[in-house]
Every structure is written in C-alpha cells, then in structure tokens.
Design an enzyme around this catalytic site. Structure first.
Site, PDB file in Angstrom:
ATOM      1  N   THR A  53       1.772   4.374   1.372  1.00 28.87           N
ATOM      2  CA  THR A  53       2.246   5.115   2.628  1.00 28.87           C
ATOM      3  C   THR A  53       3.568   3.541   3.366  1.00 28.87           C
ATOM      4  OG1 THR A  53       0.434   7.016   3.138  1.00 28.87           O
ATOM      5  CG2 THR A  53       2.706   5.912   5.054  1.00 28.87           C
ATOM      6  N   CYS A  54       3.029   2.544   3.283  1.00 30.28           N
ATOM      7  CA  CYS A  54       3.668   1.171   4.162  1.00 30.28           C
ATOM      8  C   CYS A  54       4.623   1.240   2.802  1.00 30.28           C
ATOM      9  CB  CYS A  54       2.405   0.402   3.712  1.00 30.28           C
ATOM     10  SG  CYS A  54       0.995   0.457   5.010  1.00 30.28           S
ATOM     11  N   SER A  55       4.910   1.245   1.595  1.00 29.87           N
ATOM     12  CA  SER A  55       5.639   0.824   0.912  1.00 29.87           C
ATOM     13  C   SER A  55       6.727   1.920   0.824  1.00 29.87           C
ATOM     14  CB  SER A  55       5.204   0.054  -0.966  1.00 29.87           C
ATOM     15  OG  SER A  55       4.469  -0.767  -0.323  1.00 29.87           O
ATOM     16  N   VAL A  82       7.650   0.783   5.772  1.00 27.37           N
ATOM     17  CA  VAL A  82       9.047   0.392   5.902  1.00 27.37           C
ATOM     18  C   VAL A  82      10.694   0.592   5.032  1.00 27.37           C
ATOM     19  CG1 VAL A  82       9.809  -2.317   4.642  1.00 27.37           C
ATOM     20  CG2 VAL A  82       7.285  -1.687   5.554  1.00 27.37           C
ATOM     21  N   THR A 121       0.922  -1.548   0.028  1.00 30.92           N
ATOM     22  CA  THR A 121      -0.142  -0.057   0.054  1.00 30.92           C
ATOM     23  C   THR A 121       0.747   1.242   0.237  1.00 30.92           C
ATOM     24  OG1 THR A 121      -0.120  -0.403   2.392  1.00 30.92           O
ATOM     25  CG2 THR A 121      -1.987  -1.045   1.410  1.00 30.92           C
TER      26      THR A 121
END
Length: 159
Positions: free
Chosen positions: A48-50, A54, A46
C-alpha cells in the site's frame, strides 16, 4: 501518550540522505516557521505504501504547495539508505524521505504500530498531519489496515 491537535512536536531527530551521506535533522529546527505535511507509513517498499500512499503525495505535491505547504515529509521506521532508495524508485525526490531507523521519533509521537507478531517489529502507524511552525494543526490517523484519511487526496481536501 499520542500527540494531539494543538500539541507541539516533541524534540527529536530523523535522518535524510544528503549530498555527502546521511544527515541528522533536528525536528524543532526543521519544522520552525514552516507549514509541513508529514505522512508516515509502516514501511518502505511495502504494497500500500508503494502503490498508493507515496505516489499520491508525488502526484499532489504541486497542489499541496499551492495551498501554502512548504514541505512534504514521508516518515518511516526504516534506515536512511532504504528511504533514499525508495524515494528514488518512487520519483519522490521532491519529498523529504525521512528515516526514523530506531523508531525513536515515532515512539515520542505515540504513533507506533507493533507488528512484532508478523516479525516486522515496531513500525509507524499510517497517518498524516499538518504541522504549522512545529504545532500539529490536523492529524489524520488510520485504523490498522486502512488507507484513506492519510491519503494525499484527503489531506488536500482538508486544506
């Protein structure tokens, strides 16, 4: 009830990809006698997550280890195959990419995020925590749509 600073992590499990396939990890055993930063996010691959969450922990991994952190865990309500593929795509092989496929551990922490209205179902809220020998010593939980308190840079600044 949401887990709080000073609480022991509840009994539970998550999965990681081992050399011979999916492995189930017992929470109590994994966190025993270690200082662990665990961060969680709504979903693999997703935006923001990617793009931010992370990668920040990938970049700050050595700095976190220098501050006495033994392990860094990325937890998401995704299956173990997705978490494994995402970890490889993010060059995050040194992080523990933990799958909570049924959201059971997330729900036991009280840190779920219901995204059913967007057709995503129950996911994890975005947070980071420092766990020392199974006890939560810091917890940085984001408001929905926010990303700063659980960032690797913020966590590192608090250690």
């Amino acid at each position: 009830m949401t887990i709080q600073i000073g609480d022991t992590l509840p009994a539970g499990q998550f999965q990681v990809m081992g050399q011979e396939g999916p492995q189930t990890i017992e929470v109590a055993e994994f966190f025993a006698n270690k200082k662990v930063v665990m961060f969680a996010l709504p979903g693999a691959f997703t935006p923001t997550c990617s793009a931010s969450h992370v990668p920040g922990f990938v970049v700050q991994f050595d700095a976190l280890k220098a501050k006495g952190v033994d392990e860094v865990v990325c937890l998401s309500v995704n299956d173990v195959f997705v978490m494994d593929a995402w970890g490889k795509a993010q060059n995050a092989e040194h992080l523990v990419m933990a799958a909570d496929g049924m959201a059971e551990f997330t729900l036991s922490l009280g840190l779920e995020l219901d995204l059913s209205a967007a057709k995503f179902g129950v996911r994890s809220s975005r947070y980071a925590m420092l766990v020392d020998n199974g006890v939560v010593t810091n917890l940085w939980r984001e408001e929905a749509g926010e990303f700063k308190l659980s960032s690797a840079e913020h966590v590192l600044s608090q250690l």
